[in-house]
Design a protein around this motif. Sequence first.
Motif, PDB file in Angstrom:
ATOM      1  N   GLY A   1      -6.274   5.817   1.927  1.00  0.00           N
ATOM      2  CA  GLY A   1      -5.261   4.815   2.246  1.00  0.00           C
ATOM      3  C   GLY A   1      -4.281   4.551   1.131  1.00  0.00           C
ATOM      4  N   CYS A   2      -4.498   5.149  -0.023  1.00  0.00           N
ATOM      5  CA  CYS A   2      -3.610   4.929  -1.171  1.00  0.00           C
ATOM      6  C   CYS A   2      -2.356   5.795  -1.039  1.00  0.00           C
ATOM      7  CB  CYS A   2      -4.327   5.247  -2.476  1.00  0.00           C
ATOM      8  SG  CYS A   2      -5.808   4.268  -2.764  1.00  0.00           S
ATOM      9  N   GLN A   3      -1.223   5.234  -1.420  1.00  0.00           N
ATOM     10  CA  GLN A   3       0.052   5.942  -1.334  1.00  0.00           C
ATOM     11  C   GLN A   3       0.706   6.022  -2.712  1.00  0.00           C
ATOM     12  OE1 GLN A   3       1.087   7.218   1.692  1.00  0.00           O
ATOM     13  NE2 GLN A   3      -0.849   6.440   2.518  1.00  0.00           N
ATOM     14  N   SER A   4       1.131   7.225  -3.074  1.00  0.00           N
ATOM     15  CA  SER A   4       1.903   7.446  -4.299  1.00  0.00           C
ATOM     16  C   SER A   4       3.256   8.022  -3.916  1.00  0.00           C
ATOM     17  CB  SER A   4       1.182   8.425  -5.234  1.00  0.00           C
ATOM     18  OG  SER A   4      -0.124   7.989  -5.541  1.00  0.00           O
ATOM     19  N   TYR A   5       4.219   7.868  -4.803  1.00  0.00           N
ATOM     20  CA  TYR A   5       5.571   8.324  -4.491  1.00  0.00           C
ATOM     21  C   TYR A   5       6.182   9.044  -5.693  1.00  0.00           C
ATOM     22  CZ  TYR A   5       4.837   4.952  -0.774  1.00  0.00           C
ATOM     23  OH  TYR A   5       4.301   4.265   0.291  1.00  0.00           O
ATOM     24  N   LEU A   6       6.672  10.241  -5.433  1.00  0.00           N
ATOM     25  CA  LEU A   6       7.426  11.007  -6.414  1.00  0.00           C
ATOM     26  C   LEU A   6       8.875  11.016  -5.951  1.00  0.00           C
ATOM     27  CD1 LEU A   6       7.496  12.961  -8.894  1.00  0.00           C
ATOM     28  CD2 LEU A   6       7.107  14.817  -7.257  1.00  0.00           C
TER      29      LEU A   6
ATOM     30  N   LEU B   1       3.516  -6.387  -0.143  1.00  0.00           N
ATOM     31  CA  LEU B   1       3.734  -6.316   1.296  1.00  0.00           C
ATOM     32  C   LEU B   1       3.249  -4.969   1.797  1.00  0.00           C
ATOM     33  CD1 LEU B   1       4.915  -7.383   3.968  1.00  0.00           C
ATOM     34  CD2 LEU B   1       7.128  -6.416   3.263  1.00  0.00           C
ATOM     35  N   LEU B   2       2.338  -5.000   2.753  1.00  0.00           N
ATOM     36  CA  LEU B   2       1.828  -3.785   3.379  1.00  0.00           C
ATOM     37  C   LEU B   2       2.394  -3.685   4.793  1.00  0.00           C
ATOM     38  CD1 LEU B   2      -1.919  -4.081   2.270  1.00  0.00           C
ATOM     39  CD2 LEU B   2      -0.011  -3.025   1.033  1.00  0.00           C
ATOM     40  N   ILE B   3       2.167  -2.577   5.444  1.00  0.00           N
ATOM     41  CA  ILE B   3       2.633  -2.413   6.814  1.00  0.00           C
ATOM     42  C   ILE B   3       1.663  -3.147   7.735  1.00  0.00           C
ATOM     43  CG2 ILE B   3       3.184  -0.780   8.644  1.00  0.00           C
ATOM     44  CD1 ILE B   3       3.746   1.300   6.460  1.00  0.00           C
ATOM     45  N   GLY B   4       2.140  -4.223   8.313  1.00  0.00           N
ATOM     46  CA  GLY B   4       1.297  -5.020   9.181  1.00  0.00           C
ATOM     47  C   GLY B   4       0.315  -5.910   8.460  1.00  0.00           C
ATOM     48  N   ALA B   5       0.462  -6.068   7.166  1.00  0.00           N
ATOM     49  CA  ALA B   5      -0.469  -6.890   6.390  1.00  0.00           C
ATOM     50  C   ALA B   5       0.201  -7.266   5.066  1.00  0.00           C
ATOM     51  CB  ALA B   5      -1.788  -6.155   6.150  1.00  0.00           C
ATOM     52  N   THR B   6      -0.592  -7.856   4.191  1.00  0.00           N
ATOM     53  CA  THR B   6      -0.148  -8.170   2.829  1.00  0.00           C
ATOM     54  C   THR B   6      -1.286  -7.818   1.888  1.00  0.00           C
ATOM     55  OG1 THR B   6      -1.045 -10.423   2.813  1.00  0.00           O
ATOM     56  CG2 THR B   6       1.202 -10.134   3.682  1.00  0.00           C
ATOM     57  N   GLY B   7      -0.998  -7.823   0.603  1.00  0.00           N
ATOM     58  CA  GLY B   7      -2.066  -7.665  -0.361  1.00  0.00           C
ATOM     59  C   GLY B   7      -3.003  -8.862  -0.317  1.00  0.00           C
TER      60      GLY B   7
ATOM     61  N   TYR C   1      -3.296   2.383   5.735  1.00  0.00           N
ATOM     62  CA  TYR C   1      -4.564   2.914   6.240  1.00  0.00           C
ATOM     63  C   TYR C   1      -4.453   3.516   7.646  1.00  0.00           C
ATOM     64  CZ  TYR C   1      -6.384   0.347   2.274  1.00  0.00           C
ATOM     65  OH  TYR C   1      -6.615  -0.121   0.998  1.00  0.00           O
ATOM     66  N   LYS C   2      -3.265   3.454   8.256  1.00  0.00           N
ATOM     67  CA  LYS C   2      -3.116   3.943   9.624  1.00  0.00           C
ATOM     68  C   LYS C   2      -2.093   5.058   9.743  1.00  0.00           C
ATOM     69  CE  LYS C   2      -4.649  -0.399  11.704  1.00  0.00           C
ATOM     70  NZ  LYS C   2      -4.343  -1.485  12.675  1.00  0.00           N
ATOM     71  N   GLY C   3      -1.664   5.626   8.621  1.00  0.00           N
ATOM     72  CA  GLY C   3      -0.793   6.784   8.644  1.00  0.00           C
ATOM     73  C   GLY C   3       0.609   6.526   9.163  1.00  0.00           C
ATOM     74  N   ARG C   4       1.096   5.300   9.005  1.00  0.00           N
ATOM     75  CA  ARG C   4       2.422   4.997   9.537  1.00  0.00           C
ATOM     76  C   ARG C   4       3.540   5.376   8.569  1.00  0.00           C
ATOM     77  NH1 ARG C   4       0.410  -0.917  11.202  1.00  0.00           N
ATOM     78  NH2 ARG C   4      -0.697  -0.503   9.249  1.00  0.00           N
ATOM     79  N   GLY C   5       3.221   5.568   7.294  1.00  0.00           N
ATOM     80  CA  GLY C   5       4.203   6.055   6.331  1.00  0.00           C
ATOM     81  C   GLY C   5       5.095   4.986   5.758  1.00  0.00           C
ATOM     82  N   HIS C   6       5.913   4.363   6.608  1.00  0.00           N
ATOM     83  CA  HIS C   6       6.785   3.308   6.119  1.00  0.00           C
ATOM     84  C   HIS C   6       7.178   2.391   7.275  1.00  0.00           C
ATOM     85  CE1 HIS C   6       9.874   6.052   7.717  1.00  0.00           C
ATOM     86  NE2 HIS C   6      10.635   4.983   7.823  1.00  0.00           N
ATOM     87  N   SER C   7       7.769   1.280   6.913  1.00  0.00           N
ATOM     88  CA  SER C   7       8.248   0.306   7.877  1.00  0.00           C
ATOM     89  C   SER C   7       9.622  -0.166   7.396  1.00  0.00           C
ATOM     90  CB  SER C   7       7.252  -0.859   7.962  1.00  0.00           C
ATOM     91  OG  SER C   7       7.686  -1.854   8.862  1.00  0.00           O
TER      92      SER C   7
END
Length: 346
Positions: free
Chosen positions: A10-15, A130-136, A171-177
């Motif tokens: 579920g962790c996302q990194s960005y280059l 801010l998460l997709i559909g949630a928050t920290g 965690y649900k593979g949505r990528g971005h919002s």
Amino acid sequence: MVFEQIATGGCQSYLIGCPESRAAVLIDPEVRQIDRYLGLAAREGLRIRYVIDTHTHADHFSAAQQLARRLDAPVVTHKLSPAPYADLRLEDGELLIVGDLKLKALHTPGHTRDSICLLADDRVYTGDTLLIGATGRTDLPTGDPEALYDSLFNIVLKLDPKLKVYPAHDYKGRGHSTIADEIADNPRLQKRDRAEFVDMMRHLNLSAPTHLTEALRTNMSGGKTVAQMLAEAAATVPFVSLDELADKVASDRLDLVLLDMRERDAWLAGHIPGARHLPRGQLELRVNDELPDPTARILTCCEFGRISTLAAATLRTLGFRRAAALDGGVKLWRERGFPLTVGDSP
């Protein structure tokens, strides 16, 4: 803009990189993906100029310190980050300029006190604010639901609604919002009253992250994980297979010193024939008496194969250049039906 989103569970990194200068930044790197990040950068012809952690992670191990050393690039955090290895500590509103790219740091405490979001062009990298559909979550060290309310409703949600949202977890593979989508659909953001939001965050009753203690320790101190220590040890020692050792035992040609590194009760319950008992905790204290010949071939073993790997690396550091570790452990030896000796007999 060159853009790569790298998922690790579920962790996302960005280059992200500048196509003109080929300069890049890496956001929230995870330790298991180090070679992948380097491979992606090489494939795209990018030079990583900054390695950024948006906050102190509690659920995975940051690769920022290791990558910074390999790339000779600074680790970037907010000024309140406890990480001693941070080289560049940003204040709220400060910019990182990478070629034609500009990343603006927004201090957004709540999930942790050192949380930042990074505003860049048409998107915002929100870390765990801010998460997709949630928050920290706010129930981990330095979390604060009051601060998270302010960060969300007074900073992040006041950004351009068209901005794309790229969080540090998905965690649900949505990528971005988008900011607009989150305002409209995120269940936690429907609690717009401050007291209701804070009460909701205080009663989420979430389970603790699997690696909470170790992740916080290593990410806050710059220390090593157990897995990192094992990987470094494994890179310095050769291994002997169970089958090869079983052949030596069966033919009575054990032409090496076999050291069982387990505690005494495990040793007495059953050990590989021909092994000598030397608990790992006593290795440095007894090595000179037990192993007078530094040229001898030594094979270490333990229950699962991890302690013996560390022990073999230690022996090599001490000058026993022919030390090796058993690939596997006594547990697997036992399960495969190989012979065991019970009691103190060698």
